[in-house]
Structure formats: C-alpha cells, structure tokens
Design a protein around this motif. Structure first.
Motif, PDB file in Angstrom:
ATOM      1  N   VAL A   1       0.843  -1.204   0.000  1.00 35.05           N
ATOM      2  CA  VAL A   1       0.000   0.000   0.000  1.00 35.05           C
ATOM      3  C   VAL A   1       0.873   1.248   0.000  1.00 35.05           C
ATOM      4  O   VAL A   1       0.646   2.190  -0.770  1.00 35.05           O
ATOM      5  N   THR A   2       1.889   1.247   0.839  1.00 35.76           N
ATOM      6  CA  THR A   2       2.770   2.408   0.967  1.00 35.76           C
ATOM      7  C   THR A   2       3.473   2.718  -0.344  1.00 35.76           C
ATOM      8  O   THR A   2       3.540   3.878  -0.753  1.00 35.76           O
ATOM      9  N   TRP A   3       3.992   1.694  -1.023  1.00 33.33           N
ATOM     10  CA  TRP A   3       4.711   1.975  -2.268  1.00 33.33           C
ATOM     11  C   TRP A   3       3.777   2.508  -3.349  1.00 33.33           C
ATOM     12  O   TRP A   3       4.154   3.402  -4.112  1.00 33.33           O
TER      13      TRP A   3
ATOM     14  N   TRP B   1      10.162   9.174   1.200  1.00 34.02           N
ATOM     15  CA  TRP B   1       9.828   7.756   1.268  1.00 34.02           C
ATOM     16  C   TRP B   1       9.888   7.253   2.703  1.00 34.02           C
ATOM     17  O   TRP B   1      10.765   7.650   3.475  1.00 34.02           O
ATOM     18  N   THR B   2       8.985   6.343   3.033  1.00 31.65           N
ATOM     19  CA  THR B   2       8.963   5.769   4.376  1.00 31.65           C
ATOM     20  C   THR B   2       9.356   4.290   4.392  1.00 31.65           C
ATOM     21  O   THR B   2       9.471   3.709   5.458  1.00 31.65           O
ATOM     22  N   LEU B   3       9.576   3.711   3.222  1.00 30.66           N
ATOM     23  CA  LEU B   3       9.998   2.312   3.154  1.00 30.66           C
ATOM     24  C   LEU B   3      11.487   2.193   3.412  1.00 30.66           C
ATOM     25  O   LEU B   3      12.230   3.173   3.315  1.00 30.66           O
TER      26      LEU B   3
ATOM     27  N   HIS C   1      14.562   2.027  -3.218  1.00 31.86           N
ATOM     28  CA  HIS C   1      15.442   2.327  -4.353  1.00 31.86           C
ATOM     29  C   HIS C   1      15.342   1.247  -5.431  1.00 31.86           C
ATOM     30  O   HIS C   1      15.344   1.560  -6.629  1.00 31.86           O
ATOM     31  N   ALA C   2      15.238  -0.013  -5.020  1.00 33.25           N
ATOM     32  CA  ALA C   2      15.105  -1.091  -5.998  1.00 33.25           C
ATOM     33  C   ALA C   2      13.787  -0.958  -6.757  1.00 33.25           C
ATOM     34  O   ALA C   2      13.745  -1.131  -7.986  1.00 33.25           O
ATOM     35  N   LEU C   3      12.710  -0.656  -6.051  1.00 32.45           N
ATOM     36  CA  LEU C   3      11.415  -0.477  -6.697  1.00 32.45           C
ATOM     37  C   LEU C   3      11.433   0.707  -7.663  1.00 32.45           C
ATOM     38  O   LEU C   3      10.963   0.598  -8.800  1.00 32.45           O
TER      39      LEU C   3
END
Length: 172
Positions: free
Chosen positions: A143-145, A156-158, A164-166
């Motif tokens: 959901v966050t992404w 970003w909070t992840l 970075h990979a996403l």
C-alpha cells in the motif's frame, strides 16, 4: 530528462496490444493475494506487461529480500490508473497537463466532469491505488509503495534499499 525517457518508453510500449505472456501471468499470480489479483486483472495489457517487467527487475535486484509484499508492490504500483479509464493518448494528455499545470491541479480536475475529471483521476493514481490496495487487504508495504512511488526520495517511508530497488526498476 530521465522522466521524459521513461515516459517515452512507456508510450512506445503501450502501443503494442495485449497483456503479458501466460508464463508471466502465472508468475505474477503466485505473488498476489486473490484480492490483489482481481485488481491486477483490471489493469490494461500494457500496464500488466510493465508491472511484470518491474517486478522481475526488483526480484533480480533484491534476491531473497524480494518478498511477496515487495513483488506485489512492483506489480500493483500503478493499479490506480484503472479508475481514470484513460487509454494511451489520454494518458499522454494527462502527463503533459501535469508537466504544464502541475500535479497540484489533479484534485481540482478530478472534481470536474468528463475528460478533465479522468485526467485528474489519472494524476491521482498513486493515492487511488493505495486506497484500492488497502481495501483489498494488501500488506502495508504494498500500500505504501503505491502511494509513494512518485514522491521525492527524501519523503519515502519504506526501507531505503527496497524503495530504491522499486524506483530503479520502475524507471528502467
């Protein structure tokens, strides 16, 4: 300039009809909850092809860290685009409108009618998609992404490695 290159590649890719090959559909289904699969199935063929390519790149980049929620995030980050109903040329208009008028106009446009509303909804696909995924019971990371994939990096909070990979996989 990188954003323009990304948009140009997405445009060219969207001109080819059809979805991903059956092997990729099967692979994607293994990484999605049933409720997420229903959302993924609503995406256009070119969007599903793009999402599989993003997820495969994330899997290569992260290896064992590419958990089911991370791969679902890659597969579903653009799911909110389905709400607008825009096809390729409408998306081009929406993207150019955002470059000229800014994303700040999206909320205003979404309150209008017809094509203007659809442009506004398209430009809000990150928020809409996150809401859809939340209602589908997706993992908080997924959901966050969906919500943050267009945000600047400093917001970003992840986990930074995953984010970075996403992002790199989406922009490739």
């Amino acid at each position: 300039m990188a954003a323009l290159g990304h948009l140009a590649r997405r445009f060219v890719g969207s001109l080819r009809p059809g979805g991903p090959p059956a092997v990729d559909v099967s692979w994607a289904a293994q990484h999605l909850l049933d409720s997420e699969r229903e959302l993924w199935d609503r995406m256009s063929g070119p969007d599903r092809r793009h999402s599989v390519a993003v997820a495969r790149r994330v899997e290569r980049a992260l290896g064992h860290e590419a958990t089911r929620p991370v791969l679902a995030a890659a597969l579903l980050h653009d799911v909110g685009k389905t709400t607008s109903g825009l096809r390729t040329y409408g998306r081009v208009v929406a993207s150019v409108s955002a470059m000229v008028g800014g994303h700040e106009m999206a909320d205003h446009w979404a309150k209008k009618r017809g094509f203007t509303r659809r442009v506004g909804l398209y430009l809000q696909h990150d928020v809409i998609g996150a809401d859809q995924l939340d209602m589908a019971g997706s993992d908080p990371l997924t959901v966050t992404w969906a919500r943050e994939h267009h945000w600047p990096e400093h917001m970003w909070t992840l986990d930074p490695r995953v984010a970075h990979a996403l992002k790199a996989a989406d922009d490739d």
